[in-house]
Design a protein around this motif. Sequence first.
Motif, PDB file in Angstrom:
ATOM      1  N   HIS A   6     -15.002  49.496  36.950  1.00  0.00           N
ATOM      2  CA  HIS A   6     -16.316  50.151  36.847  1.00  0.00           C
ATOM      3  C   HIS A   6     -16.699  50.313  35.376  1.00  0.00           C
ATOM      4  O   HIS A   6     -16.281  51.258  34.711  1.00  0.00           O
ATOM      5  N   GLU A 119     -23.814  48.863  40.581  1.00  0.00           N
ATOM      6  CA  GLU A 119     -23.655  50.113  41.262  1.00  0.00           C
ATOM      7  C   GLU A 119     -25.015  50.529  41.825  1.00  0.00           C
ATOM      8  O   GLU A 119     -25.943  50.797  41.053  1.00  0.00           O
ATOM      9  N   HIS A 151     -22.856  54.328  44.224  1.00  0.00           N
ATOM     10  CA  HIS A 151     -22.662  55.599  43.532  1.00  0.00           C
ATOM     11  C   HIS A 151     -22.600  56.738  44.555  1.00  0.00           C
ATOM     12  O   HIS A 151     -23.480  56.873  45.394  1.00  0.00           O
ATOM     13  N   ALA A 186     -18.011  55.022  44.377  1.00  0.00           N
ATOM     14  CA  ALA A 186     -17.692  55.368  42.996  1.00  0.00           C
ATOM     15  C   ALA A 186     -17.360  56.858  42.879  1.00  0.00           C
ATOM     16  O   ALA A 186     -17.713  57.669  43.743  1.00  0.00           O
ATOM     17  N   HIS A 187     -16.709  57.189  41.792  1.00  0.00           N
ATOM     18  CA  HIS A 187     -16.440  58.595  41.451  1.00  0.00           C
ATOM     19  C   HIS A 187     -15.725  59.321  42.597  1.00  0.00           C
ATOM     20  O   HIS A 187     -16.146  60.396  43.020  1.00  0.00           O
TER      21      HIS A 187
HETATM   22 ZN   LIG Z   1     -21.961  56.144  39.192  1.00  0.00          ZN
END
Ligand SMILES: [Zn+2]
Length: 286
Positions: A6, A119, A151, A186-187
Amino acid sequence: MIIDAHTHIFSPDVIADRARYAERDPFFGDLYRGHAARMIGAEELIAAMDAAGIDQAVLAGWCWQPHEICVEQNTWTMEVARQHPDRLRALAAIQPNAGAAAIRELERCIAGGMIGLGELNADGQHFDLDNANFTALARRTAELGAVMLLHTNEPVGHNYPGKGRLPLADVYALVKAVPDLKLILAHWGGGFPFYELMREVRKAAANVFYDSAASPLLYSPQIFRTIIDIVGSDKVLFGSDFPLLLYPKRQTEPDYAPFLAEIRGLGLSAEEWENVMGQNSMRVYG
Ligand SMILES: [Zn+2]
């Protein structure tokens, strides 16, 4: 083998003229207007990778609102990835609301060597995960065997520019609607991994993976151990969000070293380390 799943780089045009792009794209403007947020090109990314022993990086496209900017940036990104085939692989920037044009753009990018899209950002790009255009895009992505990076962020905790409100229930509905889609949240999935402790969610999320992008800004380091214990080390991808400053109190320049040192200090087993730091990226992206 260490792969950063990423990263974000931008074309010289965007870096030189960010104010003009901020006018065309308010969400980009929220994050990059002014000169506080760092923007780098391919050479700077590769220099940082060399300094830290990162073998490969996945270039995540920005979540541009205008379809035309996605197309323009994808053309540049494909060329950059072609120039560094052993170091960089790329995801297409796609605006799902562009409908058939978005699907054609995805097909163009995959034919041009890209390995997926994202993303994507539902808040930043103003789409809903149950919208027909989005579902068609997700289905086409799965048919192409490509990967979608989406995301997600934690619904609680401190606020920051770009923090979105996409409900995890919408993510779950997508996972059920397009079960063969290889989806990277993500995250850390904004907390979605916790629900893999529910048997039906675990089963439905067989093709869902999680990256650690921006983790030090959000969570204490034990999140690696915790998420691995819940979902298994084969579903976690090391990602940084480079060149984001992950330790802004003690960092003035982007640098991989402190994040890598933090992960090294966690005492992951050799197998867990290899899975998270590179093997899972290789498997997911093929
Ligand atoms: Zn992000």
